[in-house]
Design an enzyme around this catalytic site. Structure first.
Site, PDB file in Angstrom:
ATOM      1  N   SER A 104      71.325  96.246  63.999  1.00  0.00           N
ATOM      2  CA  SER A 104      70.628  94.998  64.315  1.00  0.00           C
ATOM      3  C   SER A 104      69.389  94.829  63.432  1.00  0.00           C
ATOM      4  O   SER A 104      69.478  94.944  62.213  1.00  0.00           O
ATOM      5  CB  SER A 104      70.278  94.972  65.817  1.00  0.00           C
ATOM      6  OG  SER A 104      69.897  93.683  66.227  1.00  0.00           O
ATOM      7  N   GLU A 198      78.024  92.299  60.525  1.00  0.00           N
ATOM      8  CA  GLU A 198      78.290  91.988  61.931  1.00  0.00           C
ATOM      9  C   GLU A 198      77.129  91.158  62.444  1.00  0.00           C
ATOM     10  O   GLU A 198      76.090  91.064  61.800  1.00  0.00           O
ATOM     11  CB  GLU A 198      78.431  93.267  62.764  1.00  0.00           C
ATOM     12  CG  GLU A 198      77.199  94.171  62.782  1.00  0.00           C
ATOM     13  CD  GLU A 198      76.074  93.731  63.719  1.00  0.00           C
ATOM     14  OE1 GLU A 198      76.379  93.142  64.777  1.00  0.00           O
ATOM     15  OE2 GLU A 198      74.902  93.956  63.391  1.00  0.00           O
ATOM     16  N   HIS A 268      77.411  94.625  67.828  1.00  0.00           N
ATOM     17  CA  HIS A 268      76.686  94.632  69.104  1.00  0.00           C
ATOM     18  C   HIS A 268      77.694  94.732  70.248  1.00  0.00           C
ATOM     19  O   HIS A 268      77.818  93.838  71.102  1.00  0.00           O
ATOM     20  CB  HIS A 268      75.846  93.372  69.242  1.00  0.00           C
ATOM     21  CG  HIS A 268      74.626  93.345  68.371  1.00  0.00           C
ATOM     22  ND1 HIS A 268      74.679  93.239  67.005  1.00  0.00           N
ATOM     23  CD2 HIS A 268      73.304  93.413  68.707  1.00  0.00           C
ATOM     24  CE1 HIS A 268      73.442  93.237  66.511  1.00  0.00           C
ATOM     25  NE2 HIS A 268      72.603  93.343  67.515  1.00  0.00           N
TER      26      HIS A 268
END
Length: 301
Positions: A104, A198, A268
């Site tokens: 992230s 992602e 995630h």
């Protein structure tokens, strides 16, 4: 796996977590056999951050300087790590021998480290993975394997992937963070690489917009392949009028000159693999089966 002697440090370069989740995360790591060194204080939060910028920089520096620590794991993402980049000595961090792990928002740290030749690991974090009531056996097994094995092969199935046989440096992470770094001093210049991405809470048109930005910046065209991980927790509306993730993918494949492979179990999501960012990779996609062989990265032993 003998993890009882492996020291793992907790840092919070971005957002904060609740005291309950923090304690549960420590317990999850200890139950997995790690010796935990925490540099995060749940009471030290500042605005929407885990602490002041200066204090979060100190957490990273102290964790990297601890000789009993081998793995340094981010407590969570959120936002805030990019504020720290000008104040960190990434050459020194790359030479520290620590295995930095996270995903992230932590992607910006990993890219700045990679630019100085440091390999890190796109993988679990304390709050989103080890603080779960039920820790994913899939995540834990892949994390432990990557931390201890000098090479490994991932395999998954996905329909409609192109035929690919390519080798290069594996790099990437969160798409929003990669587009955020494009054109900055912190973005590594990787040629002939295998780029994986992602994201979470991003609509298909937002995913397309960020990938177009990377393409227009000349980044995608220099890669051997683009590998898509999980894009989770988004919602297609009536306004999209049939434009969904599949429609975006079809348009993207028609635009790009490099192959786009889907299905990488990373993002995630609870069930995620751990990926060595900066390692050597061999990607083979054939008849619906994808194999990704990884080597040339450090381990805890």
């Amino acid at each position: 796996m003998k993890t009882e002697k492996t020291g793992i440090a907790i840092i919070a370069p971005g957002g904060y977590v609740s005291d309950t989740d923090y304690r549960r995360g420590i317990a999850g790591l200890e139950a997995a056999g790690y010796r935990v060194f925490s540099y995060y204080d749940p009471e030290a939060r500042y605005q929407r951050f885990a602490a002041t910028d200066a204090e979060r920089v100190r957490q990273i520096e102290q964790a990297a300087a601890n000789p009993d620590v081998k793995i340094v794991m981010a407590v969570r993402g959120g936002y805030g790590t990019s504020r720290l980049l000008p104040y960190l000595d990434f050459r020194k961090l790359a030479a520290s021998g620590k295995l930095f792990v996270g995903h992230s928002d932590f992607t910006v740290f990993q890219m700045a480290l990679l630019k100085q030749g440091g390999i890190s690991f796109a993988g679990p974090m304390v709050n989103s993975d080890f603080a779960r009531t039920e820790i994913s056996p899939f995540m834990r097994e892949h994390f432990e394997r990557c931390m201890t094995s000098p090479e490994m092969t991932l395999e998954w199935t996905a329909q409609d992937n192109p035929e690919v046989d390519a080798s290069g440096t594996l790099w990437g992470g969160n798409l929003a963070m990669l587009s955020h770094l494009a054109g900055t001093p912190w973005m590594p210049d990787i040629e002939g690489g295998i780029l994986f991405v992602e994201d979470v809470h991003e609509q298909p048109y937002q995913i397309e917009r960020m990938l177009v930005q990377l393409d227009e910046a000349g980044i995608l065209g220099k890669q051997k392949a683009l590998v898509l991980g999980r894009f989770s927790e988004y919602r297609v509306t009536d306004y999209d009028n049939g434009y969904d993730l599949d429609a975006m993918l079809a348009w993207l494949r028609a635009r790009l000159t490099i192959p786009v492979v889907t299905g990488l179990p990373f993002g995630h999501v609870p069930d995620k693999v751990t990926l060595p960012v900066g390692a050597q990779a061999h990607l083979v996609s054939h008849d619906g089966v994808v194999q990704l062989h990884l080597s040339g990265y450090p381990t805890v032993w």
